[in-house]
Design a protein around this motif. Structure first.
Motif, PDB file in Angstrom:
ATOM      1  N   ALA A  83     -18.445 -67.053 -12.583  1.00 51.31           N
ATOM      2  CA  ALA A  83     -18.249 -68.212 -13.395  1.00 51.31           C
ATOM      3  C   ALA A  83     -19.476 -68.714 -14.135  1.00 51.31           C
ATOM      4  O   ALA A  83     -20.685 -68.428 -13.818  1.00 51.31           O
ATOM      5  N   ASN A  84     -19.253 -69.459 -15.291  1.00 50.16           N
ATOM      6  CA  ASN A  84     -20.352 -69.887 -16.047  1.00 50.16           C
ATOM      7  C   ASN A  84     -21.264 -70.903 -15.323  1.00 50.16           C
ATOM      8  O   ASN A  84     -20.613 -71.598 -14.722  1.00 50.16           O
ATOM      9  N   PRO A  85     -22.433 -71.009 -15.737  1.00 49.00           N
ATOM     10  CA  PRO A  85     -23.500 -71.772 -15.044  1.00 49.00           C
ATOM     11  C   PRO A  85     -23.059 -73.369 -15.369  1.00 49.00           C
ATOM     12  O   PRO A  85     -22.964 -73.655 -16.343  1.00 49.00           O
ATOM     13  N   VAL A  86     -23.502 -74.206 -14.183  1.00 55.17           N
ATOM     14  CA  VAL A  86     -23.438 -75.539 -14.453  1.00 55.17           C
ATOM     15  C   VAL A  86     -25.087 -75.952 -14.646  1.00 55.17           C
ATOM     16  O   VAL A  86     -25.856 -75.571 -13.888  1.00 55.17           O
ATOM     17  N   VAL A  87     -25.206 -76.673 -15.683  1.00 55.27           N
ATOM     18  CA  VAL A  87     -26.596 -77.001 -16.321  1.00 55.27           C
ATOM     19  C   VAL A  87     -26.691 -78.438 -15.759  1.00 55.27           C
ATOM     20  O   VAL A  87     -26.022 -79.564 -16.461  1.00 55.27           O
ATOM     21  N   ALA A  88     -27.934 -79.030 -15.092  1.00 52.02           N
ATOM     22  CA  ALA A  88     -28.362 -80.470 -15.142  1.00 52.02           C
ATOM     23  C   ALA A  88     -29.375 -80.526 -15.696  1.00 52.02           C
ATOM     24  O   ALA A  88     -30.453 -79.739 -15.751  1.00 52.02           O
ATOM     25  N   ILE A  89     -29.641 -81.638 -16.718  1.00 57.04           N
ATOM     26  CA  ILE A  89     -30.624 -81.975 -17.358  1.00 57.04           C
ATOM     27  C   ILE A  89     -31.211 -83.275 -16.787  1.00 57.04           C
ATOM     28  O   ILE A  89     -30.605 -84.635 -16.568  1.00 57.04           O
ATOM     29  N   PHE A  97     -27.066 -82.716  -7.506  1.00 53.76           N
ATOM     30  CA  PHE A  97     -27.254 -81.259  -7.794  1.00 53.76           C
ATOM     31  C   PHE A  97     -26.113 -80.236  -7.043  1.00 53.76           C
ATOM     32  O   PHE A  97     -26.040 -79.309  -7.250  1.00 53.76           O
ATOM     33  N   LYS A  98     -25.184 -81.034  -6.456  1.00 53.32           N
ATOM     34  CA  LYS A  98     -23.948 -80.439  -5.817  1.00 53.32           C
ATOM     35  C   LYS A  98     -23.352 -79.590  -7.039  1.00 53.32           C
ATOM     36  O   LYS A  98     -22.996 -80.295  -8.160  1.00 53.32           O
ATOM     37  N   ASP A  99     -23.224 -78.148  -6.701  1.00 55.64           N
ATOM     38  CA  ASP A  99     -22.623 -77.209  -7.652  1.00 55.64           C
ATOM     39  C   ASP A  99     -23.333 -76.854  -8.835  1.00 55.64           C
ATOM     40  O   ASP A  99     -22.956 -76.061  -9.848  1.00 55.64           O
ATOM     41  N   VAL A 100     -24.556 -77.652  -9.112  1.00 59.78           N
ATOM     42  CA  VAL A 100     -25.555 -77.040 -10.224  1.00 59.78           C
ATOM     43  C   VAL A 100     -26.201 -75.650 -10.015  1.00 59.78           C
ATOM     44  O   VAL A 100     -26.421 -75.207  -8.890  1.00 59.78           O
ATOM     45  N   ASP A 101     -26.254 -74.941 -11.048  1.00 60.22           N
ATOM     46  CA  ASP A 101     -26.767 -73.495 -11.022  1.00 60.22           C
ATOM     47  C   ASP A 101     -28.171 -73.627 -11.656  1.00 60.22           C
ATOM     48  O   ASP A 101     -29.134 -73.218 -11.010  1.00 60.22           O
ATOM     49  N   ILE A 102     -28.444 -74.326 -12.684  1.00 62.81           N
ATOM     50  CA  ILE A 102     -29.759 -74.606 -13.157  1.00 62.81           C
ATOM     51  C   ILE A 102     -30.001 -76.020 -13.458  1.00 62.81           C
ATOM     52  O   ILE A 102     -29.199 -76.797 -14.254  1.00 62.81           O
ATOM     53  N   ALA A 103     -31.104 -76.253 -13.192  1.00 64.68           N
ATOM     54  CA  ALA A 103     -31.550 -77.968 -13.346  1.00 64.68           C
ATOM     55  C   ALA A 103     -32.779 -77.875 -14.315  1.00 64.68           C
ATOM     56  O   ALA A 103     -33.893 -77.308 -13.691  1.00 64.68           O
TER      57      ALA A 103
END
Ligand code: 11C
Length: 338
Positions: free
Chosen positions: A1-7, A68-74
């Motif tokens: 799956a495509n990544p989830v990104v947090a900023i 950050f649950k389910d986040v791939d890249i923070a």
């Protein structure tokens, strides 16, 4: 799956630029999560979209250890203290923290990465990858193609750093003081140590025991770590100048063997991420006023330094918020994509 990104730090100058760069590079995200302090929670911010995320408004969420649950890249840019506080939660959630602060840069278990220089170092991360200081990033991009011709002995650098290095409030201070100065009003000094309008301040970050500044120290130690060569000596003087965006640097490099101006020119022209802007006969050289919002590291005034056996001198300009911060971080994230 495509990544989830947090900023993390989505409302700051670099946070805003993270979003612009994710859009510009069409980063293949499945979700982009905007996080900030409780003060900004609920604020709507425009996002131009990237990957599977359509253009529209993002609602800023308060950053907590649950964010950050389910986040791939923070992507982090909210100061060293908050990065330290959040590290454990981010890593425990399985995300990779790409941190723009100085919190972990020199830690032995944290790679310090500039994708044009040491992309392979992402392979040994243990949950955190550090983004170097902006003034180091643009210098090592310029040094790398030269180092590949002949190892570097010594670098002498003086920086001309824009207000943007201090974030949005610092840019506001330069604007505000310039207006007040021209109107003959009293100037408010809040972000920098002294007036920045119509001035230069040879003082960035705190002073250290040897009377150098921490900004200068960062250029010394980060350069060795990124280039993977403890023998490169760096002498730095870091100066804040009344420019809004884009840091400039005057750099003299001494090599262990011959590097001609012609060979350097060719190496720069062939190097991804560098634009040579160097034609003295037409007054062409990079300048901060021309380059805000650009991605490359720009090099001009390339010439021989005849004060040493094998030396070159050059002038380097790059947008501090983009290559010096947000763009470099997103380029690191690109290296993590399968
Ligand atoms: C400046 N280089 O121009 C600083 C900003 O260590 O990430 C970035 C400080 C850092 O003020």
């Amino acid at each position: 799956a495509n990544p989830v990104v947090a900023i993390a730090g989505a409302t700051g100058a670099v946070g805003q630029e993270f979003m612009q760069v994710l859009h510009d590079l069409d980063f293949p995200a499945s979700e982009v999560r905007a996080l900030a302090s409780a003060r900004s929670a609920g604020k709507k911010i425009e996002f131009a979209g990237c990957g599977q995320v359509p253009a529209g408004e993002l609602t800023v969420q308060e950053m907590t250890s649950e964010s950050f649950k389910d986040v791939d890249i923070a992507l982090f840019s909210c100061g060293a203290g908050i990065s330290k506080e959040m590290r454990e939660a981010v890593v425990a959630s399985g995300a990779v923290m790409i941190d723009n602060s100085s919190a972990f840069r020199m830690d032995a278990d944290v790679p310090l990465v500039v994708p044009e220089v040491n992309p392979g170092d992402v392979s040994w991360h243990s949950g955190v990858i550090a983004n170097p200081n902006c003034s180091t990033i643009q210098m090592v991009v310029a040094l790398k193609p030269l180092y590949d011709i002949a190892p570097i002995k010594r670098v002498v650098v003086s920086t001309y750093q824009a207000a943007s290095g201090g974030g949005a409030p610092a840019m506001e201070e330069l604007y505000g003081q310039t207006k007040d100065f021209l109107n003959g009003d009293e100037l408010k000094v809040e972000v920098f140590q002294h007036r920045i309008a119509f001035n230069c301040i040879p003082h960035i970050d705190v002073f250290l025991e040897d009377d150098s500044t921490k900004e200068e120290w960062k250029m010394v130690v980060e350069t060795k770590k990124i280039m993977g060569d403890e023998n490169i000596a760096v002498a730095a003087t870091c100066v804040r100048v009344p420019v809004l965006r884009c840091h400039a640097e005057s750099v003299n490099v001494e090599f262990t063997g011959e590097v001609s101006v012609e060979a350097a020119r060719k190496a720069f022209e062939a190097f991804e991420g560098i634009t040579l802007m160097d034609d003295c006969s037409s007054n062409i050289y990079p300048m901060p006023g021309l380059l805000a919002g650009t991605n490359d590291t720009y090099i001009g005034r390339l010439r021989k330094d005849s004060t040493v056996e094998h030396g070159l001198a050059m002038w380097i300009v790059a947008d501090q918020i983009r290559k010096g911060a947000a763009l470099n971080a997103v380029q690191i994230a690109q290296l993590l994509l399968p």
